[in-house]
Write a protein that holds these residues in place. Structure first.
Motif, PDB file in Angstrom:
ATOM      1  N   ASP A  99       0.849  -1.184   0.000  1.00  0.00           N
ATOM      2  CA  ASP A  99       0.000   0.000   0.000  1.00  0.00           C
ATOM      3  C   ASP A  99       0.889   1.240   0.000  1.00  0.00           C
ATOM      4  OD1 ASP A  99      -2.017   1.786   0.132  1.00  0.00           O
ATOM      5  OD2 ASP A  99      -2.733   1.234   2.124  1.00  0.00           O
ATOM      6  N   SER A 100       1.431   1.558  -1.144  1.00  0.00           N
ATOM      7  CA  SER A 100       2.368   2.677  -1.264  1.00  0.00           C
ATOM      8  C   SER A 100       1.952   3.576  -2.423  1.00  0.00           C
ATOM      9  CB  SER A 100       3.799   2.157  -1.495  1.00  0.00           C
ATOM     10  OG  SER A 100       4.665   3.204  -1.862  1.00  0.00           O
ATOM     11  N   LEU A 101       1.609   4.816  -2.099  1.00  0.00           N
ATOM     12  CA  LEU A 101       1.223   5.765  -3.143  1.00  0.00           C
ATOM     13  C   LEU A 101       2.406   6.104  -4.048  1.00  0.00           C
ATOM     14  CD1 LEU A 101      -1.052   8.234  -1.127  1.00  0.00           C
ATOM     15  CD2 LEU A 101      -1.754   6.476  -2.757  1.00  0.00           C
ATOM     16  N   LEU A 102       3.610   6.142  -3.445  1.00  0.00           N
ATOM     17  CA  LEU A 102       4.801   6.452  -4.234  1.00  0.00           C
ATOM     18  C   LEU A 102       5.087   5.351  -5.249  1.00  0.00           C
ATOM     19  CD1 LEU A 102       7.224   7.883  -1.506  1.00  0.00           C
ATOM     20  CD2 LEU A 102       5.992   9.151  -3.267  1.00  0.00           C
ATOM     21  N   LEU A 103       4.959   4.095  -4.813  1.00  0.00           N
ATOM     22  CA  LEU A 103       5.193   2.973  -5.711  1.00  0.00           C
ATOM     23  C   LEU A 103       4.117   2.919  -6.793  1.00  0.00           C
ATOM     24  CD1 LEU A 103       6.955   0.510  -6.329  1.00  0.00           C
ATOM     25  CD2 LEU A 103       5.498  -0.835  -4.807  1.00  0.00           C
ATOM     26  N   ALA A 104       2.862   3.156  -6.387  1.00  0.00           N
ATOM     27  CA  ALA A 104       1.775   3.164  -7.361  1.00  0.00           C
ATOM     28  C   ALA A 104       2.000   4.242  -8.419  1.00  0.00           C
ATOM     29  CB  ALA A 104       0.443   3.385  -6.647  1.00  0.00           C
ATOM     30  N   ASP A 105       2.460   5.411  -7.974  1.00  0.00           N
ATOM     31  CA  ASP A 105       2.724   6.509  -8.902  1.00  0.00           C
ATOM     32  C   ASP A 105       3.853   6.163  -9.864  1.00  0.00           C
ATOM     33  OD1 ASP A 105       2.297   9.339  -9.735  1.00  0.00           O
ATOM     34  OD2 ASP A 105       4.350   9.581  -9.005  1.00  0.00           O
ATOM     35  N   GLU A 106       4.856   5.440  -9.355  1.00  0.00           N
ATOM     36  CA  GLU A 106       5.983   5.042 -10.199  1.00  0.00           C
ATOM     37  C   GLU A 106       5.517   4.095 -11.307  1.00  0.00           C
ATOM     38  OE1 GLU A 106      10.526   3.226  -9.690  1.00  0.00           O
ATOM     39  OE2 GLU A 106       9.283   3.621  -7.915  1.00  0.00           O
ATOM     40  N   PHE A 107       4.615   3.177 -10.962  1.00  0.00           N
ATOM     41  CA  PHE A 107       4.068   2.271 -11.973  1.00  0.00           C
ATOM     42  C   PHE A 107       3.222   3.049 -12.987  1.00  0.00           C
ATOM     43  CE2 PHE A 107       5.388  -1.156  -9.243  1.00  0.00           C
ATOM     44  CZ  PHE A 107       5.471  -2.262 -10.064  1.00  0.00           C
ATOM     45  N   GLU A 108       2.379   3.945 -12.489  1.00  0.00           N
ATOM     46  CA  GLU A 108       1.481   4.696 -13.372  1.00  0.00           C
ATOM     47  C   GLU A 108       2.265   5.569 -14.352  1.00  0.00           C
ATOM     48  OE1 GLU A 108      -1.768   4.556 -13.635  1.00  0.00           O
ATOM     49  OE2 GLU A 108      -2.374   3.433 -11.845  1.00  0.00           O
ATOM     50  N   LYS A 109       3.392   6.125 -13.902  1.00  0.00           N
ATOM     51  CA  LYS A 109       4.209   6.955 -14.790  1.00  0.00           C
ATOM     52  C   LYS A 109       4.810   6.148 -15.934  1.00  0.00           C
ATOM     53  CE  LYS A 109       5.559  10.574 -11.504  1.00  0.00           C
ATOM     54  NZ  LYS A 109       6.670  11.154 -10.707  1.00  0.00           N
ATOM     55  N   LYS A 110       4.928   4.843 -15.735  1.00  0.00           N
ATOM     56  CA  LYS A 110       5.453   3.953 -16.777  1.00  0.00           C
ATOM     57  C   LYS A 110       4.316   3.277 -17.552  1.00  0.00           C
ATOM     58  CE  LYS A 110       9.817   4.631 -15.860  1.00  0.00           C
ATOM     59  NZ  LYS A 110      10.719   3.609 -15.332  1.00  0.00           N
ATOM     60  N   ASP A 111       3.101   3.847 -17.457  1.00  0.00           N
ATOM     61  CA  ASP A 111       1.922   3.334 -18.168  1.00  0.00           C
ATOM     62  C   ASP A 111       1.533   1.927 -17.731  1.00  0.00           C
ATOM     63  OD1 ASP A 111       1.519   5.627 -19.721  1.00  0.00           O
ATOM     64  OD2 ASP A 111       3.016   4.991 -21.183  1.00  0.00           O
ATOM     65  N   VAL A 112       1.740   1.638 -16.442  1.00  0.00           N
ATOM     66  CA  VAL A 112       1.299   0.372 -15.853  1.00  0.00           C
ATOM     67  C   VAL A 112       0.255   0.709 -14.787  1.00  0.00           C
ATOM     68  CG1 VAL A 112       1.970  -1.728 -14.638  1.00  0.00           C
ATOM     69  CG2 VAL A 112       3.573  -0.655 -16.223  1.00  0.00           C
ATOM     70  N   ARG A 113      -0.976   0.254 -14.978  1.00  0.00           N
ATOM     71  CA  ARG A 113      -2.027   0.514 -13.989  1.00  0.00           C
ATOM     72  C   ARG A 113      -1.738  -0.296 -12.732  1.00  0.00           C
ATOM     73  NH1 ARG A 113      -6.048   3.255 -16.601  1.00  0.00           N
ATOM     74  NH2 ARG A 113      -6.374   4.058 -14.484  1.00  0.00           N
ATOM     75  N   TYR A 114      -2.087   0.259 -11.569  1.00  0.00           N
ATOM     76  CA  TYR A 114      -1.676  -0.341 -10.293  1.00  0.00           C
ATOM     77  C   TYR A 114      -2.888  -0.538  -9.403  1.00  0.00           C
ATOM     78  CZ  TYR A 114       1.302  -1.006  -6.127  1.00  0.00           C
ATOM     79  OH  TYR A 114       1.943  -1.496  -5.013  1.00  0.00           O
ATOM     80  N   CYS A 115      -3.047  -1.763  -8.871  1.00  0.00           N
ATOM     81  CA  CYS A 115      -4.139  -2.095  -7.954  1.00  0.00           C
ATOM     82  C   CYS A 115      -3.581  -2.648  -6.648  1.00  0.00           C
ATOM     83  CB  CYS A 115      -5.052  -3.159  -8.559  1.00  0.00           C
ATOM     84  SG  CYS A 115      -6.275  -2.515  -9.692  1.00  0.00           S
ATOM     85  N   LEU A 116      -4.171  -2.224  -5.537  1.00  0.00           N
ATOM     86  CA  LEU A 116      -3.801  -2.774  -4.236  1.00  0.00           C
ATOM     87  C   LEU A 116      -4.594  -4.060  -4.009  1.00  0.00           C
ATOM     88  CD1 LEU A 116      -2.235  -2.435  -1.579  1.00  0.00           C
ATOM     89  CD2 LEU A 116      -4.222  -1.174  -0.684  1.00  0.00           C
ATOM     90  N   TYR A 117      -3.873  -5.124  -3.683  1.00  0.00           N
ATOM     91  CA  TYR A 117      -4.514  -6.423  -3.451  1.00  0.00           C
ATOM     92  C   TYR A 117      -4.632  -6.680  -1.943  1.00  0.00           C
ATOM     93  CZ  TYR A 117      -5.382 -11.447  -3.715  1.00  0.00           C
ATOM     94  OH  TYR A 117      -5.942 -12.692  -3.577  1.00  0.00           O
ATOM     95  N   PRO A 118      -5.806  -7.112  -1.454  1.00  0.00           N
ATOM     96  CA  PRO A 118      -7.029  -7.459  -2.194  1.00  0.00           C
ATOM     97  C   PRO A 118      -8.091  -6.372  -2.183  1.00  0.00           C
ATOM     98  CG  PRO A 118      -7.146  -8.415  -0.023  1.00  0.00           C
ATOM     99  CD  PRO A 118      -5.856  -7.631  -0.057  1.00  0.00           C
ATOM    100  N   THR A 119      -7.818  -5.220  -1.527  1.00  0.00           N
ATOM    101  CA  THR A 119      -8.876  -4.230  -1.307  1.00  0.00           C
ATOM    102  C   THR A 119      -9.395  -3.608  -2.602  1.00  0.00           C
ATOM    103  OG1 THR A 119      -7.184  -2.539  -0.936  1.00  0.00           O
ATOM    104  CG2 THR A 119      -8.064  -3.655   1.013  1.00  0.00           C
ATOM    105  N   GLN A 120      -8.555  -3.523  -3.631  1.00  0.00           N
ATOM    106  CA  GLN A 120      -8.985  -2.922  -4.900  1.00  0.00           C
ATOM    107  C   GLN A 120      -9.199  -3.981  -5.991  1.00  0.00           C
ATOM    108  OE1 GLN A 120      -5.867  -0.046  -5.667  1.00  0.00           O
ATOM    109  NE2 GLN A 120      -7.011   1.572  -4.616  1.00  0.00           N
TER     110      GLN A 120
END
Length: 373
Positions: A99-120
């Motif tokens: 559950d890291s917003l920074l890591l999620a943002d890093e994936f999104e900047k590389k055009d990779v959608r990011y989901c938190l498992y299992p809540t999302q």
């Protein structure tokens, strides 16, 4: 009388093919269940980490990959693996327990959608649909360059064989581009007339002769319809700025040497130039050396070990002198038992690691002998 039969119905919906990658069976079931509920298309499964994707035998015609990124701290290595093993144009969705917003943002900047498992998890199906609708084509073909470090050492034949193998293996549009200052003999090898326009050679494989007015270019409107491009360039007559252009724009570079010491000198010059560029975060990360023994042994010529010593880098692949019986005009014969030489070459170009058998130590050998008694 029926005006419209059932056979005249046209289905406007093209079914997507989604590959789910995770080493956790429970996660696999949960993710696939969510995707099935959303009816996103054909769902394929690979029970393993994303780093093991090369072992997956069902990657052809994949539109979207959904992979477990729980063990990753960065998207870079996973993106590189996916681009090589599937396609740069495939839609990418990562799910992770971090559950890291920074890591999620890093994936999104590389055009990779990011989901938190299992809540999302319930977002997964929607993301697959969304990425399929929002996807726009970009010219992002994998660019592989084979450079002959000397004239007449079989570089064009090797390039053609590699391009043909890659086209058949990936089952995707592949183009071989012969450099303007090369031998221009691709038509003789393919037995198809080729010009400065893209020419279909066989299924999934086309050829193209580079024009001298646009030499050494990696971006051309003619390349936009291909997922992999193999460039057949010559290094021995190339200016420094052309070498730098290759090192800056290709995804993978294979330097082809023979037993002549001059080819080793050219390879060494290119390797040193790339090391210099790497100091400033440029250059090509995947640079390999191939010793192509394209003719019989002649007294005084250098061997593979000597080439490694001269260039300051181990030779990654040696191709022995392979001839077709009764046809000396075709020095490269990869049929039958020789096919493994071509497979090793293309696995290298596509980033697949070879599995070398482990060496047996003297102690292990003694133990085995003792066990037999």
């Amino acid at each position: 009388m029926l005006l419209f039969s059932e056979n005249t119905k046209v289905d406007d919906v093209i079914e997507n093919s989604i590959l789910v990658v995770t080493s956790d069976p429970n996660k696999m079931e949960s993710v696939c269940e969510q995707l099935a509920m959303r009816d996103v298309g054909e769902i394929k499964r690979f029970l393993g980490n994303i780093e093991q994707l090369e072992s997956c035998e069902d990657t052809i015609n994949t539109d979207c990959i959904v992979f477990d990124a729980s063990h990753l701290d960065s998207p870079d290595s996973s993106i590189e693996t996916i681009n090589l093993q599937i396609s740069k144009n495939v839609n990418k969705i990562a799910f992770s327990t971090k559950d890291s917003l920074l890591l999620a943002d890093e994936f999104e900047k590389k055009d990779v959608r990011y989901c938190l498992y299992p809540t999302q998890l319930n977002r997964m199906g929607g993301l697959v649909h969304q990425t399929a609708q929002d996807k726009t084509y970009t010219n992002s073909a994998i660019r592989i360059t084979l450079m002959s470090c000397k004239g007449g050492i079989g570089g064009s034949m090797l390039s053609y064989q590699a391009a043909e193998f890659i086209a058949n293996k990936r089952q995707s549009p592949t183009l071989i581009v012969q450099g303007a200052y090369g031998s221009q003999n691709l038509d003789l090898i393919s037995k198809v007339a080729i010009s400065n326009e893209v020419t279909l050679l066989q299924k999934n494989l086309s050829g193209f002769y580079e024009d001298k007015s646009h030499a050494w270019q990696y971006y051309n409107p003619a390349y936009e319809n291909f997922e992999c491009i193999v460039f057949d360039f010559t290094a021995y007559n190339a200016a420094d700025e052309n070498i730098e252009n290759v090192l800056t724009h290709t995804d993978c570079l294979l330097l082809i040497c023979d037993r002549d010491i001059s080819s080793a000198r050219t390879a060494k010059k290119i390797i040193e130039a790339n090391n210099h560029l790497m100091n400033s975060n440029n250059g090509v990360r995947r640079l390999y050396v191939c010793h192509n023994q394209h003719h019989g042994k002649i007294s005084g010529e250098i061997n593979t070990q000597e080439i490694s010593g001269l260039i300051g880098k181990s030779v990654d692949l040696t191709i022995p002198y392979l001839t077709k019986p009764g046809d000396p005009s075709l020095p490269l014969n990869f049929s039958g038992k020789n096919i493994h030489h071509l497979e090793n070459l293309c696995n290298l170009l596509l980033g697949k690691k070879g599995h070398k058998p482990s060496k047996t130590s003297l102690l292990d050998s003694i133990k085995k002998i003792g066990q037999r008694g």
